[in-house]
Enzyme design. Structure first.
Site, PDB file in Angstrom:
ATOM      1  N   TYR A 162       0.844  -1.193   0.000  1.00 40.13           N
ATOM      2  CA  TYR A 162       0.000   0.000   0.000  1.00 40.13           C
ATOM      3  C   TYR A 162       0.882   1.247   0.000  1.00 40.13           C
ATOM      4  CZ  TYR A 162      -3.464  -3.395   1.644  1.00 40.13           C
ATOM      5  OH  TYR A 162      -4.288  -4.490   1.761  1.00 40.13           O
ATOM      6  N   HIS A 214     -10.526   4.998  -1.581  1.00 38.47           N
ATOM      7  CA  HIS A 214     -10.929   3.593  -1.444  1.00 38.47           C
ATOM      8  C   HIS A 214      -9.663   2.740  -1.304  1.00 38.47           C
ATOM      9  CE1 HIS A 214     -14.229   0.714  -1.392  1.00 38.47           C
ATOM     10  NE2 HIS A 214     -13.373  -0.144  -1.899  1.00 38.47           N
ATOM     11  N   LEU A 215      -9.610   2.030  -0.194  1.00 37.52           N
ATOM     12  CA  LEU A 215      -8.432   1.206   0.097  1.00 37.52           C
ATOM     13  C   LEU A 215      -8.082   0.319  -1.102  1.00 37.52           C
ATOM     14  CD1 LEU A 215      -6.603   0.438   2.613  1.00 37.52           C
ATOM     15  CD2 LEU A 215      -8.024  -1.621   2.743  1.00 37.52           C
ATOM     16  N   HIS A 216      -6.791   0.265  -1.454  1.00 42.51           N
ATOM     17  CA  HIS A 216      -6.374  -0.597  -2.566  1.00 42.51           C
ATOM     18  C   HIS A 216      -4.961  -1.087  -2.319  1.00 42.51           C
ATOM     19  CE1 HIS A 216      -5.543   3.623  -3.553  1.00 42.51           C
ATOM     20  NE2 HIS A 216      -4.420   3.192  -4.128  1.00 42.51           N
ATOM     21  N   MET A 217      -4.769  -2.385  -2.530  1.00 45.75           N
ATOM     22  CA  MET A 217      -3.423  -2.965  -2.432  1.00 45.75           C
ATOM     23  C   MET A 217      -2.843  -3.082  -3.833  1.00 45.75           C
ATOM     24  SD  MET A 217      -2.031  -6.564  -0.869  1.00 45.75           S
ATOM     25  CE  MET A 217      -2.275  -7.531  -2.370  1.00 45.75           C
TER      26      MET A 217
END
Ligand code: AMP
Length: 189
Positions: free
Chosen positions: A106, A114-117
């Site tokens: 991350y 918006h959470l994103h890996m």
């Protein structure tokens, strides 16, 4: 067409204090999650998309379906979800190319909501990798391994990142990532 030198939105080009309203470019990942051109896989918990401006031969983003804005919103209850995201990352990397090295992690200060890996192959072979900021965002501690995020969540029940310190990392001089590279004068161990 973009003017020469203009920053492409979504590539860490946001002015300080810029507003992030619905429809703002920083919300672009949400529409990309439903874009058949970018979406490569999904299950009941996550969606996997291709990064629209890939910084390597293989560059994916894995997003939870649950609305989680960023790392700061994570709590202990998300540990299982993050482990699932990591597992999906390993799967998509193996599918993409078993012979390439990948990292899963991350950005400490993401530009997109918006959470994103990130799942990114370590060749960094891409015409979209154009700036020092791009390079440093994937090769310094600005890129936090998914395992380290999980460790923090397990230990403290939250994830702490220092925005000011991390933003300094993007300004650092360019350094080679090849271990013991004799060609790179700035290598300092
Ligand atoms: P960051 O927020 O710093 O973790 O990085 C955001 C990533 O999203 C970058 O690698 C961009 O290339 C990528 N990106 C920006 N806009 C879009 C979009 N609309 N769809 C898919 N990927 C995007």
């Amino acid at each position: 067409m973009m003017a020469a030198g203009a920053k492409r939105k979504g590539e860490m080009g946001e002015a300080p204090g810029a507003k992030r309203t619905p429809g703002h470019w920083s919300q672009g990942l949400l529409s990309s999650m439903d874009d058949p051109e970018l979406r490569v896989d999904a299950d009941d918990k996550v969606v996997i998309i291709k990064d629209k401006y890939p910084k390597a031969l293989h560059h994916f983003l894995i997003l939870p379906k649950e609305k989680i804005a960023n790392l700061k919103k994570l709590k202990s209850e998300h540990i299982l979800l993050l482990k699932h995201i990591h597992k999906k990352g390993i799967e998509i990397a193996e599918k993409a190319d078993k012979n390439l090295q990948f990292r899963f992690g991350y950005h400490a200060v993401p530009s997109m909501s918006h959470l994103h890996m990130h799942v990114i192959s370590q060749d960094f072979n891409s015409p979209f990798l154009k700036t020092k900021k791009h390079w440093n965002s994937f090769t310094t501690e600005y890129f936090i391994d998914s395992k380290d995020i999980l460790d923090q969540l397990e230990d403290k029940g939250r994830v702490e990142t220092n925005t000011t310190e991390n933003e300094q990392l993007l300004k650092r001089e360019l350094r080679c990532t090849v271990f013991l590279c004799t060609l790179c004068s700035s290598y300092d161990g």
